[in-house]
Every structure is written in C-alpha cells, then in structure tokens.
Design an enzyme around this catalytic site. Structure first.
Site, PDB file in Angstrom:
ATOM      1  N   HIS A 165       2.166   4.929  12.707  1.00 17.19           N
ATOM      2  CA  HIS A 165       0.992   5.791  12.530  1.00 17.19           C
ATOM      3  C   HIS A 165       1.145   7.140  13.223  1.00 17.19           C
ATOM      4  O   HIS A 165       0.154   7.741  13.623  1.00 17.19           O
ATOM      5  CB  HIS A 165      -0.290   5.082  12.997  1.00 17.19           C
ATOM      6  CG  HIS A 165      -0.751   4.066  11.996  1.00 17.19           C
ATOM      7  ND1 HIS A 165      -1.972   3.428  12.083  1.00 17.19           N
ATOM      8  CD2 HIS A 165      -0.160   3.572  10.888  1.00 17.19           C
ATOM      9  CE1 HIS A 165      -2.087   2.580  11.067  1.00 17.19           C
ATOM     10  NE2 HIS A 165      -1.006   2.656  10.339  1.00 17.19           N
TER      11      HIS A 165
ATOM     12  N   ASP B 181       4.254  -4.809   3.581  1.00 11.95           N
ATOM     13  CA  ASP B 181       3.689  -3.702   4.335  1.00 11.95           C
ATOM     14  C   ASP B 181       4.511  -3.545   5.615  1.00 11.95           C
ATOM     15  O   ASP B 181       4.396  -4.362   6.526  1.00 11.95           O
ATOM     16  CB  ASP B 181       2.215  -4.016   4.649  1.00 11.95           C
ATOM     17  CG  ASP B 181       1.506  -2.860   5.344  1.00 11.95           C
ATOM     18  OD1 ASP B 181       2.152  -1.830   5.591  1.00 11.95           O
ATOM     19  OD2 ASP B 181       0.303  -3.005   5.645  1.00 11.95           O
TER      20      ASP B 181
ATOM     21  N   ASP C  66       5.647   2.906   7.119  1.00 18.03           N
ATOM     22  CA  ASP C  66       4.294   2.415   6.813  1.00 18.03           C
ATOM     23  C   ASP C  66       3.624   3.311   5.790  1.00 18.03           C
ATOM     24  O   ASP C  66       3.016   4.278   6.140  1.00 18.03           O
ATOM     25  CB  ASP C  66       3.475   2.361   8.106  1.00 18.03           C
ATOM     26  CG  ASP C  66       2.069   1.861   7.874  1.00 18.03           C
ATOM     27  OD1 ASP C  66       1.801   1.293   6.806  1.00 18.03           O
ATOM     28  OD2 ASP C  66       1.227   2.065   8.773  1.00 18.03           O
TER      29      ASP C  66
ATOM     30  N   HIS D  20       0.849  -1.198   0.000  1.00 22.60           N
ATOM     31  CA  HIS D  20       0.000   0.000   0.000  1.00 22.60           C
ATOM     32  C   HIS D  20       0.875   1.234   0.000  1.00 22.60           C
ATOM     33  O   HIS D  20       1.917   1.300   0.653  1.00 22.60           O
ATOM     34  CB  HIS D  20      -1.021  -0.012   1.142  1.00 22.60           C
ATOM     35  CG  HIS D  20      -0.526   0.303   2.522  1.00 22.60           C
ATOM     36  ND1 HIS D  20      -0.408   1.582   3.000  1.00 22.60           N
ATOM     37  CD2 HIS D  20      -0.170  -0.500   3.549  1.00 22.60           C
ATOM     38  CE1 HIS D  20       0.006   1.553   4.269  1.00 22.60           C
ATOM     39  NE2 HIS D  20       0.165   0.298   4.621  1.00 22.60           N
TER      40      HIS D  20
ATOM     41  N   GLU E 263      -5.408   1.693   1.947  1.00 21.83           N
ATOM     42  CA  GLU E 263      -5.236   0.535   2.839  1.00 21.83           C
ATOM     43  C   GLU E 263      -5.578   0.921   4.259  1.00 21.83           C
ATOM     44  O   GLU E 263      -6.188   0.168   5.011  1.00 21.83           O
ATOM     45  CB  GLU E 263      -3.800   0.010   2.751  1.00 21.83           C
ATOM     46  CG  GLU E 263      -3.563  -1.300   3.518  1.00 21.83           C
ATOM     47  CD  GLU E 263      -3.145  -1.120   4.964  1.00 21.83           C
ATOM     48  OE1 GLU E 263      -3.042  -2.141   5.673  1.00 21.83           O
ATOM     49  OE2 GLU E 263      -2.918   0.028   5.404  1.00 21.83           O
ATOM     50  N   GLU E 264      -5.159   2.148   4.619  1.00 26.10           N
ATOM     51  CA  GLU E 264      -5.322   2.590   6.012  1.00 26.10           C
ATOM     52  C   GLU E 264      -6.790   2.816   6.385  1.00 26.10           C
ATOM     53  O   GLU E 264      -7.112   2.944   7.549  1.00 26.10           O
ATOM     54  CB  GLU E 264      -4.497   3.869   6.256  1.00 26.10           C
ATOM     55  CG  GLU E 264      -2.992   3.697   6.055  1.00 26.10           C
ATOM     56  CD  GLU E 264      -2.325   2.828   7.123  1.00 26.10           C
ATOM     57  OE1 GLU E 264      -3.035   2.294   8.003  1.00 26.10           O
ATOM     58  OE2 GLU E 264      -1.089   2.679   7.065  1.00 26.10           O
TER      59      GLU E 264
HETATM   60  N1  DPN Z   1      -1.439  -2.975   7.702  1.00 24.41           N
HETATM   61  C1  DPN Z   1      -0.624  -2.190   8.529  1.00 24.41           C
HETATM   62  C2  DPN Z   1      -0.850  -0.775   8.443  1.00 24.41           C
HETATM   63  O1  DPN Z   1      -0.765  -0.284   7.364  1.00 24.41           O
HETATM   64  O2  DPN Z   1      -1.110  -0.130   9.447  1.00 24.41           O
HETATM   65  C3  DPN Z   1       0.349  -2.703   9.433  1.00 24.41           C
HETATM   66  C4  DPN Z   1       0.414  -4.151   9.656  1.00 24.41           C
HETATM   67  C5  DPN Z   1       0.837  -5.006   8.662  1.00 24.41           C
HETATM   68  C6  DPN Z   1       0.061  -4.646  10.869  1.00 24.41           C
HETATM   69  C7  DPN Z   1       0.865  -6.359   8.881  1.00 24.41           C
HETATM   70  C8  DPN Z   1       0.098  -5.988  11.108  1.00 24.41           C
HETATM   71  C9  DPN Z   1       0.508  -6.835  10.109  1.00 24.41           C
HETATM   72 ZN    ZN Z   2      -0.526   1.648   8.476  1.00 26.69          ZN
END
Ligand code: DPN
Ligand code: ZN
Ligand code: CA
Length: 435
Positions: A283, A196, A133, A121, A167-168
């Site tokens: 974040h 990610d 991130d 993402h 994605e967020e």
């Molecule tokens: N998907 C995530 C994010 O963008 O905040 C972080 C994440 C990835 C958390 C994989 C757990 C496992």
């Molecule tokens: Zn994130």
C-alpha cells in the site's frame, strides 16, 4: 474431481465391461486422458505488470477506483481477452461517488450449470501503482485465461474469470457482483479461486484454508515442487473471496504475504529475509515492478493454471481399448418397429472420443432391409447403415463415429429397424470401444 474419486468412478465402469475384454480391469490403470495444465510463461506475466506500471505512470501514479488509471487497466485487460475469444462483460457500480467497474470474462463452452471462477482485484490504492497488490494476481489470472485460449482448452466445467473494482475500498466490486447474481446463477458457481498479492518481494507461500478440495489442489501443486506451504492467516475475509464464501460458494486461493513479518522459521524454509515484512511496499508508492519476486510470481502463476485445469473437470478417458458391450440377443421384427440394444458408459469424464469404435453384430438374412443407428445418451442419432448391400446377409462390422460432441457417460443404444418383409434376424451384440 479428486484422483481417488476418478479411480473409483473407473472402478464402477469395470463392472459394466463384459465380453472380449472383461477382466482387463480399467480400475488398475490411472486416467490417461487428463490434459496437463500448461506452464505459464513468467515473461508474459511480467509484461502484463510492466504494462500496468505504464498505465499507472501515465495516470498520476496509480490505478485506484475512480481514477483514470483504473479504467485504463480495465480496458487493457479487456482488449486482450476479447482478442483471445472471450465473451467479456463490463459491470458498472457506484462507490464513493465514482463509477467502478468489474470485468467478467466467460470462456465459451463447458457445462453452464457448473461454473468455475477465478478472480483478482485490479484496483490499486491511491498511493502507488499496485503492482504486487494486485497487479500480480490480475496478471496471473489474465495470462491463465490467455493460456486457456491458446490451448483451445475445453473443460467439462464452464470457466469464468473476473477482475474486481474497488477492492481497496472494502471488497465493493466483488460484493456487488455476488449481490446482483440471481440465486439460480449463484447456485451454478461451484468454486471461486482468489488471487490477491502473489508476487511479494520477500515471499511466503500461503494457501487459503476454505474449501478442502480447492485447498488440497494447491497443496498438491506445491508438494510437487517440494515447496512447503502454510495456511493463510494474515487476513481471513480480507479479499474478494469473502462475498462468495458468504454466499455459500466453495472458495480458495493463494497469497504471498503483505505487511506481516517473516519469521526466521519461515525464512529457513522459503528463503528471504527474517524480521522483514513479506511486502515492505504494501500500500505504498514503492509497489512498482521492482516490488516483485520472480520466483514467487512464477510458481503462483503456474499454480493458478494448475488449479483451473485440475478443478474444471478435464476429460478423462478410460484405458485404451476399454469395451462396453451388450451381448444379449434382441430379435428384429420383420418389417416392424425399431428395437434397441443398450450399453451404459460410466467413469469417463467429459466427452466421447472423435474415433469411437462402434461394433455391430447383426445376424440377418437380408441386410438391405435394415436401418441401423447409434443413439447417444442425449438422443443424438448417428446413422451407421441405411439399407445398402441388399444381396448380402448379416452386418458384422466396426464403424468409427466422431462422437466428440457427446457426453460420454450414459446409456448408448444401437437402434435397428427392418423395413421390408420376408427376411428376419436379430442383434447378436453391440459394443463401444474407447480408443
Ligand atoms: N486484500 C488485500 C489488499 O488488497 O490490501 C491484501 C490481503 C489479501 C491481505 C489477503 C490479507 C489477505
Ligand atoms: Zn491492497
Ligand atoms: Ca425383413
């Protein structure tokens, strides 16, 4: 394909090797033609992160869905891919009242029915630039795509790279992509690799435990570095692989940790700080270019390329000198229909070589009567001899054929037709030798 499967495929081929080199068992040798994945230059990946940081800085400090920094990020990635020869597609969707974008980049070539995808993402949260991130995954996938172009890599599978929007906000972009893929197109996607957060400042080395082949590929890479891995448990289904997994597509990926705390056991094996989050800036506004561990980013970027190369079916040539031969005599009717002698090539992944040696042994009293062709498994015709040298007998000759546009495995034929009456003969043998 796993190494063991490749070797057993080659073992299968040995049964078909007859004649001169029979007994020179190809099964004893490792595949020799697999193209090694390149080392992904860390400096290039970091430059992409610096550029994404600049984009955030110039656009109110973030690259979030619906904000100008997101579209600028998409434009930045797309321009690099377009310049590298990718076919790019911008897919738009609407979420929370704003237009979102997925960027899809197809590398021309490969089997259109066997697609290997890798994605990440590209959006950040609104509170910061989102460099770990998920600038990290986005930059590593981008640099791997550019490395594919630099290498002129032509894998058996078709490669497709993706950068997801929103994605967020709940995997919006990747869900939209999967939901809008026709079921026939979905069935062609044989694997999806997700990246990610792969440069966390206090990193762990986590591998998703989804598809066993993909998981093993990453573990093999890390075993080669002597770096232990753990199974990713922080958030199963919390990233863009989830919609693919739900659609029945094999998935896998890497992760260096978010807001979970590194244990002392983990700090012992990986270094870093026990009792602290893998990413203390997760974040938040401090997720900048300073929020990256270079070693983790470097290793994980190389792992992305390793997996792409390993899983896309790199050409595997049999050991040099492997012969596929048919020594059965086939009589050639005088001034009559064409006849063929066949050999079956198996255990070779990818295309035939550019210097395939085609051994022709035809006993005949007047070679000027003969038209001789090599026919590839898909029916393509390569003329070897067309009624020349009329005053001589027999054709006993090795022709070198550029067969690199042909899939190697399958039934190859030598076709011989006698086009004038009076003289006759037979095919004594036909063989293909891989260089
Ligand atoms: N998907 C995530 C994010 O963008 O905040 C972080 C994440 C990835 C958390 C994989 C757990 C496992
Ligand atoms: Zn994130
Ligand atoms: Ca004749």
């Amino acid at each position: 394909m796993k190494l063991s499967a490749r070797l057993s495929a080659l073992a299968g081929a040995s049964a078909l090797v007859v004649g001169a080199l029979a007994g020179a068992a190809p099964a004893s040798a490792a595949p020799t033609g697999a193209t090694a994945a390149p080392d992904i230059p860390l400096a290039n990946v970091k430059q992409h992160l610096a550029d994404l940081q600049s984009i955030a800085t110039a656009n109110g400090g973030n690259r979030a869905h619906g904000r100008t920094g997101y579209k600028a990020s998409i434009d930045f990635v797309k321009a690099k891919l377009d310049a590298a020869g990718y076919t790019t597609t911008l897919q738009t969707f609407t979420s929370s009242g704003a237009t979102g974008y997925n960027l899809i980049a197809d590398w021309p070539g490969g089997d259109p029915n066997q697609v290997l995808m890798a994605g990440s993402h590209l959006d950040s949260v609104t509170s910061g630039a989102g460099i770990n991130d998920n600038g990290s995954g986005s930059a590593a996938v981008l640099e791997t795509a550019l490395a594919v172009s630099r290498a002129g890599y032509q894998p058996s599978k078709h490669l497709r790279f993706a950068w997801w929007g929103a994605e967020e906000l709940g995997l919006i972009g990747s869900k939209y992509y999967v939901n809008n893929l026709a079921s026939t197109e979905r069935a062609k996607v044989k694997g999806y690799l997700n990246f990610d957060m792969i440069g966390s400042p206090n990193p762990g080395y986590f591998v998703y435990d989804d598809d066993p082949t993909i998981e093993q590929t990453f573990k093999t890479y890390y075993a080669g570095l002597g770096v232990p891995t753990e199974i990713e448990t922080e958030g199963d289904g919390r990233s863009d692989h989830a919609p693919f997994k739900n659609a029945g597509i094999p998935v896998g990926g890497l992760f260096s940790g978010a807001d979970y705390v590194k244990t002392s056991a983990q700090a012992q094996k990986w270094g870093g700080t026990a009792g602290q989050s893998f990413d203390r800036c997760y974040h938040s506004s401090c997720d900048t270019t300073a929020n990256i561990n270079d070693t983790a980013l470097d290793r994980n970027s190389d792992a992305v390329a390793y997996a792409i190369w390993a899983l896309s079916g790199t050409t595997t040539t049999p050991p040099a000198g492997t012969v596929f031969e048919n020594t059965a005599d086939v009589s050639v009717p005088d001034n009559g229909a064409a006849v063929t002698s066949s050999v079956t090539v198996s255990g070779v992944t990818g295309n035939a070589p550019s210097n395939l040696a085609v051994g022709v042994d035809i006993i005949h009293t007047w070679r000027g009567d003969l038209v001789v062709d090599l026919i590839a498994p898909d029916g393509s015709v390569y003329n070897l001899h067309n009624r020349t040298g009329s005053s001589a007998d027999n054709i006993q000759q090795t022709y070198t054929v550029n067969a690199s546009s042909e899939v190697a495995n399958g039934v190859w034929k030598l076709r011989v037709q006698d086009k004038a009456s009076g003289d006759t003969g037979y095919i004594n043998s036909f063989k293909l030798t891989f260089p």
